[in-house]
Each structure stands twice: as structure tokens, then as C-alpha cells.
Design a protein around this motif. Structure first.
Motif, PDB file in Angstrom:
ATOM      1  N   ALA A 167       0.899  -1.335  -0.174  1.00 27.93           N
ATOM      2  CA  ALA A 167       0.006  -0.132   0.074  1.00 27.93           C
ATOM      3  C   ALA A 167       0.841   1.113   0.117  1.00 27.93           C
ATOM      4  O   ALA A 167       0.557   2.114  -0.729  1.00 27.93           O
ATOM      5  CB  ALA A 167      -0.792  -0.084   1.215  1.00 27.93           C
ATOM      6  N   PHE A 168       1.787   1.267   0.760  1.00 26.89           N
ATOM      7  CA  PHE A 168       2.757   2.452   0.714  1.00 26.89           C
ATOM      8  C   PHE A 168       3.506   2.676  -0.317  1.00 26.89           C
ATOM      9  O   PHE A 168       3.723   3.880  -1.072  1.00 26.89           O
ATOM     10  CB  PHE A 168       3.640   2.469   2.078  1.00 26.89           C
ATOM     11  CG  PHE A 168       3.141   2.861   3.320  1.00 26.89           C
ATOM     12  CD1 PHE A 168       3.109   4.345   3.476  1.00 26.89           C
ATOM     13  CD2 PHE A 168       2.576   2.070   4.242  1.00 26.89           C
ATOM     14  CE1 PHE A 168       2.031   4.695   4.717  1.00 26.89           C
ATOM     15  CE2 PHE A 168       1.875   2.587   5.321  1.00 26.89           C
ATOM     16  CZ  PHE A 168       1.687   3.730   5.617  1.00 26.89           C
ATOM     17  N   GLN A 173       4.038   6.224  -5.379  1.00 25.19           N
ATOM     18  CA  GLN A 173       4.084   6.357  -7.061  1.00 25.19           C
ATOM     19  C   GLN A 173       3.237   7.417  -7.139  1.00 25.19           C
ATOM     20  O   GLN A 173       3.566   8.314  -8.324  1.00 25.19           O
ATOM     21  CB  GLN A 173       3.569   4.828  -7.484  1.00 25.19           C
ATOM     22  CG  GLN A 173       4.256   3.815  -7.561  1.00 25.19           C
ATOM     23  CD  GLN A 173       3.611   2.562  -8.025  1.00 25.19           C
ATOM     24  OE1 GLN A 173       2.373   2.841  -8.714  1.00 25.19           O
ATOM     25  NE2 GLN A 173       4.270   1.416  -8.122  1.00 25.19           N
ATOM     26  N   LEU A 174       2.136   7.919  -6.633  1.00 22.57           N
ATOM     27  CA  LEU A 174       1.179   8.924  -6.730  1.00 22.57           C
ATOM     28  C   LEU A 174       1.600  10.258  -5.856  1.00 22.57           C
ATOM     29  O   LEU A 174       1.042  11.444  -6.205  1.00 22.57           O
ATOM     30  CB  LEU A 174      -0.211   8.475  -6.497  1.00 22.57           C
ATOM     31  CG  LEU A 174      -1.122   9.456  -7.083  1.00 22.57           C
ATOM     32  CD1 LEU A 174      -1.192   9.325  -8.673  1.00 22.57           C
ATOM     33  CD2 LEU A 174      -2.712   8.988  -6.732  1.00 22.57           C
ATOM     34  N   ARG A 175       2.612  10.201  -5.073  1.00 21.77           N
ATOM     35  CA  ARG A 175       2.459  11.334  -4.018  1.00 21.77           C
ATOM     36  C   ARG A 175       2.742  12.588  -4.762  1.00 21.77           C
ATOM     37  O   ARG A 175       2.323  13.611  -4.110  1.00 21.77           O
ATOM     38  CB  ARG A 175       3.625  10.763  -3.137  1.00 21.77           C
ATOM     39  CG  ARG A 175       3.763  12.082  -1.898  1.00 21.77           C
ATOM     40  CD  ARG A 175       4.653  11.478  -0.946  1.00 21.77           C
ATOM     41  NE  ARG A 175       4.963  12.364   0.110  1.00 21.77           N
ATOM     42  CZ  ARG A 175       5.848  12.361   0.938  1.00 21.77           C
ATOM     43  NH1 ARG A 175       6.408  11.394   1.446  1.00 21.77           N
ATOM     44  NH2 ARG A 175       5.990  13.496   1.995  1.00 21.77           N
ATOM     45  N   LEU A 292       4.931  10.415   5.378  1.00 19.42           N
ATOM     46  CA  LEU A 292       4.712  11.868   4.896  1.00 19.42           C
ATOM     47  C   LEU A 292       5.981  12.653   5.177  1.00 19.42           C
ATOM     48  O   LEU A 292       6.098  13.691   4.435  1.00 19.42           O
ATOM     49  CB  LEU A 292       3.461  12.435   5.736  1.00 19.42           C
ATOM     50  CG  LEU A 292       2.125  12.167   5.263  1.00 19.42           C
ATOM     51  CD1 LEU A 292       1.067  12.907   5.988  1.00 19.42           C
ATOM     52  CD2 LEU A 292       1.973  12.870   3.615  1.00 19.42           C
ATOM     53  N   ALA A 293       6.523  12.275   6.286  1.00 21.58           N
ATOM     54  CA  ALA A 293       7.700  13.277   6.815  1.00 21.58           C
ATOM     55  C   ALA A 293       8.995  12.979   5.876  1.00 21.58           C
ATOM     56  O   ALA A 293       9.925  13.808   5.604  1.00 21.58           O
ATOM     57  CB  ALA A 293       8.084  13.025   8.227  1.00 21.58           C
ATOM     58  N   GLN A 294       8.957  11.969   5.012  1.00 28.21           N
ATOM     59  CA  GLN A 294      10.151  11.662   4.079  1.00 28.21           C
ATOM     60  C   GLN A 294      10.130  12.761   2.690  1.00 28.21           C
ATOM     61  O   GLN A 294       8.749  13.203   2.427  1.00 28.21           O
ATOM     62  CB  GLN A 294      10.111  10.107   3.428  1.00 28.21           C
ATOM     63  CG  GLN A 294      10.229   9.112   4.545  1.00 28.21           C
ATOM     64  CD  GLN A 294       9.870   7.904   4.110  1.00 28.21           C
ATOM     65  OE1 GLN A 294       9.627   7.498   2.815  1.00 28.21           O
ATOM     66  NE2 GLN A 294      10.067   6.876   4.978  1.00 28.21           N
ATOM     67  N   SER A 295      11.071  13.059   2.314  1.00 26.62           N
ATOM     68  CA  SER A 295      11.125  13.977   1.210  1.00 26.62           C
ATOM     69  C   SER A 295      10.287  13.300  -0.033  1.00 26.62           C
ATOM     70  O   SER A 295      10.729  12.122  -0.381  1.00 26.62           O
ATOM     71  CB  SER A 295      12.420  14.087   0.627  1.00 26.62           C
ATOM     72  OG  SER A 295      13.042  14.898   1.582  1.00 26.62           O
ATOM     73  N   PRO A 296       9.275  13.696  -0.519  1.00 30.90           N
ATOM     74  CA  PRO A 296       8.587  13.103  -1.745  1.00 30.90           C
ATOM     75  C   PRO A 296       9.390  13.038  -3.071  1.00 30.90           C
ATOM     76  O   PRO A 296      10.257  13.831  -3.316  1.00 30.90           O
ATOM     77  CB  PRO A 296       7.284  13.958  -1.974  1.00 30.90           C
ATOM     78  CG  PRO A 296       7.811  15.511  -1.619  1.00 30.90           C
ATOM     79  CD  PRO A 296       8.719  15.029  -0.290  1.00 30.90           C
ATOM     80  N   PRO A 297       9.197  12.156  -3.770  1.00 30.05           N
ATOM     81  CA  PRO A 297       9.888  11.855  -4.815  1.00 30.05           C
ATOM     82  C   PRO A 297       9.490  13.326  -5.987  1.00 30.05           C
ATOM     83  O   PRO A 297       8.152  13.586  -6.003  1.00 30.05           O
ATOM     84  CB  PRO A 297       9.538  10.649  -5.583  1.00 30.05           C
ATOM     85  CG  PRO A 297       8.032  10.049  -4.898  1.00 30.05           C
ATOM     86  CD  PRO A 297       8.298  11.044  -3.355  1.00 30.05           C
ATOM     87  N   PRO A 298      10.266  13.558  -6.856  1.00 26.36           N
ATOM     88  CA  PRO A 298       9.701  14.819  -7.707  1.00 26.36           C
ATOM     89  C   PRO A 298       8.697  14.186  -8.749  1.00 26.36           C
ATOM     90  O   PRO A 298       8.765  12.854  -9.092  1.00 26.36           O
ATOM     91  CB  PRO A 298      11.138  14.950  -8.431  1.00 26.36           C
ATOM     92  CG  PRO A 298      11.925  13.753  -8.470  1.00 26.36           C
ATOM     93  CD  PRO A 298      11.817  13.114  -6.999  1.00 26.36           C
TER      94      PRO A 298
END
Length: 300
Positions: A167-168, A173-175, A292-298
């Protein structure tokens, strides 16, 4: 009336000592059907949806909220923290109040056919922002539904480490395309102010003519794709004893209710599991917040 309006009213001195008005607090933009007894319920739209907001509201003094509508996980946590009064002999603090409905929605001016769960992740075919609830409940289920897991197997998957990781991974992938909302009021503001392509939102925002006509785009609801989340009424801990007794009687005999789940339920819809979240809410909330606290992928 909103929470802020209630606070202002309580802070305004009055020359007359009239009997206080008590309110039934509901998340904004939810349909409530009153009972046939036609009691004069006074509804209060609460805009805050965090545990801090719930704590502040349920422990207020003087207390002017007679009952508060929560999802079953919120009620269980608030009950364990003594923010609520027991309603049943075994110490349970929630009385069933129907179901919150979160629907898949889309901008019908940009999509000619109604989408399904998997379309939320298809950013190549459907580029644009998505609106999601900022929390593990609803969101993890949604990720697995979009990944092809049948509704009947969602909680079997989420009960395993592999299913949670799946799930995560799907969410990651969509974040970059997700706009998060925490409450119905925030979801309404997003759809009112921004051009989101699709996402998940409380049903009343899309289905109510009063709100739908104020949205930024011609959003429509996919009524085959609904997440049904059990709602409960609870009694604030600081409500006076006499009013608590009256409220408990109403809750056990004929309280206001949200809509029930249709029978049969649409095959692509899902009833959120009370028992699963009673067991896993704390752990999955911690993992979701860490994610959520992790840096999101570009964005690609």
C-alpha cells in the motif's frame, strides 16, 4: 453554525441568563437525517478533524456540545483517553450513527467517462492533481483497491507486513500529484479553489446542490466507487450529568443518522473495517506520518 461561531457566541456576555443551547457536532458537509420523533436538534459543523481538535471540543468548559459525531477509530481513541462518556455497560463510548461516504470524484469537463480506482494512479493517461484524505484510514484501502486487490481481500492484505508495504509503495508512486485534506471543510476548500482532476472526497460536497454549485469545476461523483466508514455518536466528558442522561436516552432510542449502506453494496465499493482499525490505528498512523515526513519523489 461553525465551531468558531459557537466560541464567539459563548464569549459574548448576555444580560439574561437564558437556558443554554446544546449542539450536535458533525463534520462539515455531511447529510444528517433526523428521526421521526422530530426533536429540535441544533447541528454544529466542526471544521477541525484532528485528535487535538476533538480533545479541545470534548473537554470544553462550559460544555455546549451535547453529542459529537466521530468515525469509529476517533471514538475508540477518545474513549480510551477519557474524553468521552461511556454509553454502554461495557464502557463503550460510541453509538452507531450510519456511515460517512467518501466518493471517487472527477472533473467531467476533462474526463468523458467516469473513472475507477485504478484511474487515480494513471497519470500518463489522466495528468493532473488528485485530492486524498491525509491519514492512513481510507488512504491505505484506496491504494490497494487501485492496485487491483478485491474489496473482500483488502483487510487480509493490510493485516500483513507485505500488504502494508504494498500500500505504501503504491502511495509513493502517486505522491507528487496528491493534494491532502484533513477534514470535510478542507476538502471543500480544495475543490472550491483549485482545479483537481479527480480524487476522494466526502460525498455531500459533490452531491449537495448548495455546495456543488460553488466548486471550481463541474465535479461529478462515481457512485459505484464509495468508501463507507462507520460513524458513531459520542458524549463529551464534560457534559453536565442531567444533559448526559438525556443525550444517552436519545442515542439509544432514536438519534439523528447518516445514510446506511445500500443492499447490495456496489461491487467496487468497500466498508471500512471497525475491528481492523481498532487494532491497527496507532501503528499505521505512526507509519503514515513517518512516510509523509520523508522527502517526496519529484513529479516525472
Amino acid at each position: 453554525m461553525t465551531i468558531l461561531a459557537l466560541a464567539a457566541l459563548m464569549a459574548t456576555p448576555s444580560p439574561l441568563r437564558a437556558a443554554p443551547t446544546y449542539y450536535w457536532a458533525i463534520p462539515g458537509h455531511n447529510f444528517v437525517t433526523t428521526t421521526s420523533e422530530n426533536r429540535p436538534f441544533h447541528f454544529l459543523n466542526r471544521s477541525g478533524n484532528s485528535l487535538d481538535d476533538i480533545e479541545q471540543l470534548t473537554l470544553a468548559r462550559p460544555q455546549h456540545v451535547q453529542a459529537i459525531m466521530l468515525d469509529s477509530t476517533e471514538s475508540a481513541i477518545a474513549c480510551a483517553r477519557a474524553w468521552l462518556q461511556p454509553i454502554h455497560a461495557l464502557g463503550q463510548c460510541g453509538q452507531p450513527a450510519g456511515f460517512f461516504r467518501s466518493v471517487l470524484f472527477w472533473d467531467s469537463s476533462r474526463l468523458t467517462a467516469p473513472p475507477h480506482w485504478a484511474a487515480l494512479w494513471d497519470v500518463a493517461r489522466y495528468p493532473g492533481q488528485r485530492a486524498f484524505f491525509r491519514g492512513p484510514r481510507l488512504t491505505l484501502e484506496l491504494a490497494l483497491l487501485a492496485d487491483g486487490v478485491p474489496p473482500k481481500k483488502i483487510y487480509a492484505q493490510l493485516s500483513t507486513s507485505a500488504g502494508i508495504d504494498r500500500a505504501f509503495h503504491k502511495l509513493s508512486q502517486l505522491r507528487p500529484y496528491i493534494i491532502w485534506w484533513r477534514s470535510p471543510a478542507e476538502a471543500y476548500h480544495i475543490l472550491q479553489e483549485q482545479t483537481v482532476l479527480m480524487g476522494i472526497t466526502p460525498s455531500a460536497i459533490i452531491l449537495s446542490p448548495q455546495t456543488r454549485n460553488t466548486l471550481a469545476r463541474p465535479y461529478q461523483a462515481q457512485m459505484k466507487n464509495i468508501l463507507y466508514s462507520p460513524a458513531v455518536w459520542s458524549i463529551p466528558a464534560t457534559l453536565p450529568a442531567e444533559k448526559s442522561s438525556e443525550t444517552r436516552k436519545i442515542l439509544l432510542t432514536g438519534p439523528p443518522r447518516l445514510a446506511s449502506i445500500p443492499d447490495p453494496m456496489p461491487t467496487e465499493s468497500l466498508e471500512i473495517s471497525d475491528s481492523f482499525w481498532a487494532t491497527h490505528a496507532i501503528f499505521l498512523s505512526e507509519r503514515f506520518n513517518a512516510w509523509l515526513a520523508q522527502s517526496p519523489p519529484p513529479a516525472p
